[in-house]
Design a protein around this motif. Structure first.
Motif, PDB file in Angstrom:
ATOM      1  N   THR A 123       0.824  -1.217   0.000  1.00  0.00           N
ATOM      2  CA  THR A 123       0.000   0.000   0.000  1.00  0.00           C
ATOM      3  C   THR A 123       0.855   1.263   0.000  1.00  0.00           C
ATOM      4  O   THR A 123       0.344   2.351   0.237  1.00  0.00           O
ATOM      5  CB  THR A 123      -0.955   0.016   1.217  1.00  0.00           C
ATOM      6  OG1 THR A 123      -0.179  -0.104   2.404  1.00  0.00           O
ATOM      7  CG2 THR A 123      -1.963  -1.116   1.134  1.00  0.00           C
ATOM      8  N   SER A 124       2.158   1.106  -0.262  1.00  0.00           N
ATOM      9  CA  SER A 124       3.016   2.297  -0.296  1.00  0.00           C
ATOM     10  C   SER A 124       2.649   3.147  -1.508  1.00  0.00           C
ATOM     11  O   SER A 124       2.384   2.636  -2.593  1.00  0.00           O
ATOM     12  CB  SER A 124       4.488   1.901  -0.347  1.00  0.00           C
ATOM     13  OG  SER A 124       4.772   1.226  -1.543  1.00  0.00           O
ATOM     14  N   MET A 125       2.604   4.432  -1.278  1.00  0.00           N
ATOM     15  CA  MET A 125       2.239   5.396  -2.313  1.00  0.00           C
ATOM     16  C   MET A 125       3.133   6.621  -2.189  1.00  0.00           C
ATOM     17  O   MET A 125       3.639   6.921  -1.113  1.00  0.00           O
ATOM     18  CB  MET A 125       0.784   5.856  -2.140  1.00  0.00           C
ATOM     19  CG  MET A 125      -0.239   4.830  -2.462  1.00  0.00           C
ATOM     20  SD  MET A 125      -0.366   4.632  -4.238  1.00  0.00           S
ATOM     21  CE  MET A 125      -1.452   3.251  -4.322  1.00  0.00           C
ATOM     22  N   PRO A 126       3.282   7.356  -3.281  1.00  0.00           N
ATOM     23  CA  PRO A 126       4.041   8.602  -3.195  1.00  0.00           C
ATOM     24  C   PRO A 126       3.359   9.553  -2.203  1.00  0.00           C
ATOM     25  O   PRO A 126       2.124   9.606  -2.126  1.00  0.00           O
ATOM     26  CB  PRO A 126       3.970   9.161  -4.624  1.00  0.00           C
ATOM     27  CG  PRO A 126       3.617   7.994  -5.485  1.00  0.00           C
ATOM     28  CD  PRO A 126       2.809   7.073  -4.628  1.00  0.00           C
ATOM     29  N   PRO A 127       4.146  10.303  -1.443  1.00  0.00           N
ATOM     30  CA  PRO A 127       3.578  11.202  -0.428  1.00  0.00           C
ATOM     31  C   PRO A 127       2.538  12.179  -0.980  1.00  0.00           C
ATOM     32  O   PRO A 127       1.512  12.408  -0.335  1.00  0.00           O
ATOM     33  CB  PRO A 127       4.799  11.961   0.122  1.00  0.00           C
ATOM     34  CG  PRO A 127       5.948  11.043  -0.151  1.00  0.00           C
ATOM     35  CD  PRO A 127       5.606  10.318  -1.416  1.00  0.00           C
ATOM     36  N   ASP A 128       2.762  12.729  -2.175  1.00  0.00           N
ATOM     37  CA  ASP A 128       1.795  13.689  -2.719  1.00  0.00           C
ATOM     38  C   ASP A 128       0.451  13.023  -2.994  1.00  0.00           C
ATOM     39  O   ASP A 128      -0.599  13.626  -2.793  1.00  0.00           O
ATOM     40  CB  ASP A 128       2.338  14.385  -3.965  1.00  0.00           C
ATOM     41  CG  ASP A 128       2.677  13.421  -5.097  1.00  0.00           C
ATOM     42  OD1 ASP A 128       3.059  12.266  -4.823  1.00  0.00           O
ATOM     43  OD2 ASP A 128       2.574  13.836  -6.270  1.00  0.00           O
ATOM     44  N   PHE A 129       0.475  11.773  -3.402  1.00  0.00           N
ATOM     45  CA  PHE A 129      -0.776  11.050  -3.643  1.00  0.00           C
ATOM     46  C   PHE A 129      -1.498  10.794  -2.328  1.00  0.00           C
ATOM     47  O   PHE A 129      -2.718  10.961  -2.240  1.00  0.00           O
ATOM     48  CB  PHE A 129      -0.500   9.729  -4.381  1.00  0.00           C
ATOM     49  CG  PHE A 129      -1.749   8.987  -4.765  1.00  0.00           C
ATOM     50  CD1 PHE A 129      -2.496   9.375  -5.870  1.00  0.00           C
ATOM     51  CD2 PHE A 129      -2.188   7.912  -4.015  1.00  0.00           C
ATOM     52  CE1 PHE A 129      -3.660   8.705  -6.220  1.00  0.00           C
ATOM     53  CE2 PHE A 129      -3.356   7.235  -4.365  1.00  0.00           C
ATOM     54  CZ  PHE A 129      -4.087   7.625  -5.471  1.00  0.00           C
ATOM     55  N   LEU A 130      -0.751  10.416  -1.286  1.00  0.00           N
ATOM     56  CA  LEU A 130      -1.368  10.170   0.018  1.00  0.00           C
ATOM     57  C   LEU A 130      -1.970  11.447   0.597  1.00  0.00           C
ATOM     58  O   LEU A 130      -3.064  11.422   1.170  1.00  0.00           O
ATOM     59  CB  LEU A 130      -0.342   9.578   0.982  1.00  0.00           C
ATOM     60  CG  LEU A 130       0.109   8.163   0.651  1.00  0.00           C
ATOM     61  CD1 LEU A 130       1.238   7.733   1.587  1.00  0.00           C
ATOM     62  CD2 LEU A 130      -1.054   7.193   0.702  1.00  0.00           C
ATOM     63  N   ILE A 131      -1.290  12.560   0.422  1.00  0.00           N
ATOM     64  CA  ILE A 131      -1.817  13.850   0.904  1.00  0.00           C
ATOM     65  C   ILE A 131      -3.113  14.183   0.156  1.00  0.00           C
ATOM     66  O   ILE A 131      -4.098  14.612   0.763  1.00  0.00           O
ATOM     67  CB  ILE A 131      -0.761  14.968   0.744  1.00  0.00           C
ATOM     68  CG1 ILE A 131       0.374  14.736   1.748  1.00  0.00           C
ATOM     69  CG2 ILE A 131      -1.383  16.350   0.924  1.00  0.00           C
ATOM     70  CD1 ILE A 131       1.596  15.606   1.525  1.00  0.00           C
ATOM     71  N   ALA A 132      -3.114  13.967  -1.157  1.00  0.00           N
ATOM     72  CA  ALA A 132      -4.328  14.222  -1.948  1.00  0.00           C
ATOM     73  C   ALA A 132      -5.476  13.337  -1.467  1.00  0.00           C
ATOM     74  O   ALA A 132      -6.626  13.794  -1.386  1.00  0.00           O
ATOM     75  CB  ALA A 132      -4.050  13.992  -3.432  1.00  0.00           C
TER      76      ALA A 132
END
Length: 177
Positions: A91-100
């Motif tokens: 479930t790791s995702m780029p930080p900008d995607f997680l913030i969105a």
């Protein structure tokens, strides 16, 4: 329609093995295949032939549902390439995607708390536009670049968006009830 039901879903419907798909051609091929293998056509057949007809009809319908859905179609293409999307375990995702994602969820929650169905509808439209953007990237990654790592990440992102879409739908239902 191709009569070899053991082939992959694309071959089953005589379609190219690509993410970008002519949905009208898929629909037409499915209607033809479904008519050919519909269990009612085998009503007077023996039990074994009826079972085979039901199994084949089920396979045709499952293949159609897989190819019809962009997310399922991408997963399927990746699986044909031997790639596991690891959606449950990775479930790791780029930080900008997680913030969105957090911002989406906050906006959904706020609109639901406010009983603002118009805001929820706007969020649904914005989410659909974002999903379309990711699907375009997925088409490029799969069909043109054969970049399976990028495609896998895009599939996981689309899965997140699919969950958000469900949350929006649930919030709209709650507001309207």
């Amino acid at each position: 329609m191709n009569q070899n039901f053991s082939q992959d879903h694309f071959a089953l419907f005589d379609l190219p093995r690509r993410f970008e798909l002519d949905t009208a051609a898929l629909d037409a091929a499915w209607r033809t295949a479904a008519a050919e293998v519909h269990p009612d056509r085998y009503a007077s057949a023996g039990d074994a032939e009826k079972r085979v007809a039901l199994m084949v009809a089920t396979r045709v319908n499952e293949a159609y549902q897989t190819l019809k859905s962009p997310l399922r179609r991408a997963r399927y293409l990746l699986s044909l390439a031997g790639i596991d999307t690891q959606e449950e375990s990775n479930t790791s995702m780029p930080p900008d995607f997680l913030i969105a994602q957090m911002e989406w969820r906050e906006n959904i929650e706020q609109a639901e708390d406010d009983g603002d169905s118009a805001a929820l509808e706007r969020l649904a439209r914005d989410l659909a536009a974002e999903a379309a953007r990711l699907q375009a990237q997925l088409a490029s990654a799969l069909d043109r670049a054969s970049d399976y790592a990028a495609a896998t990440l895009l599939v996981r992102k689309l899965r997140f968006l699919e969950k958000l879409d469900q949350e929006i739908g649930d919030a709209i239902e709650h507001v309207l009830s």
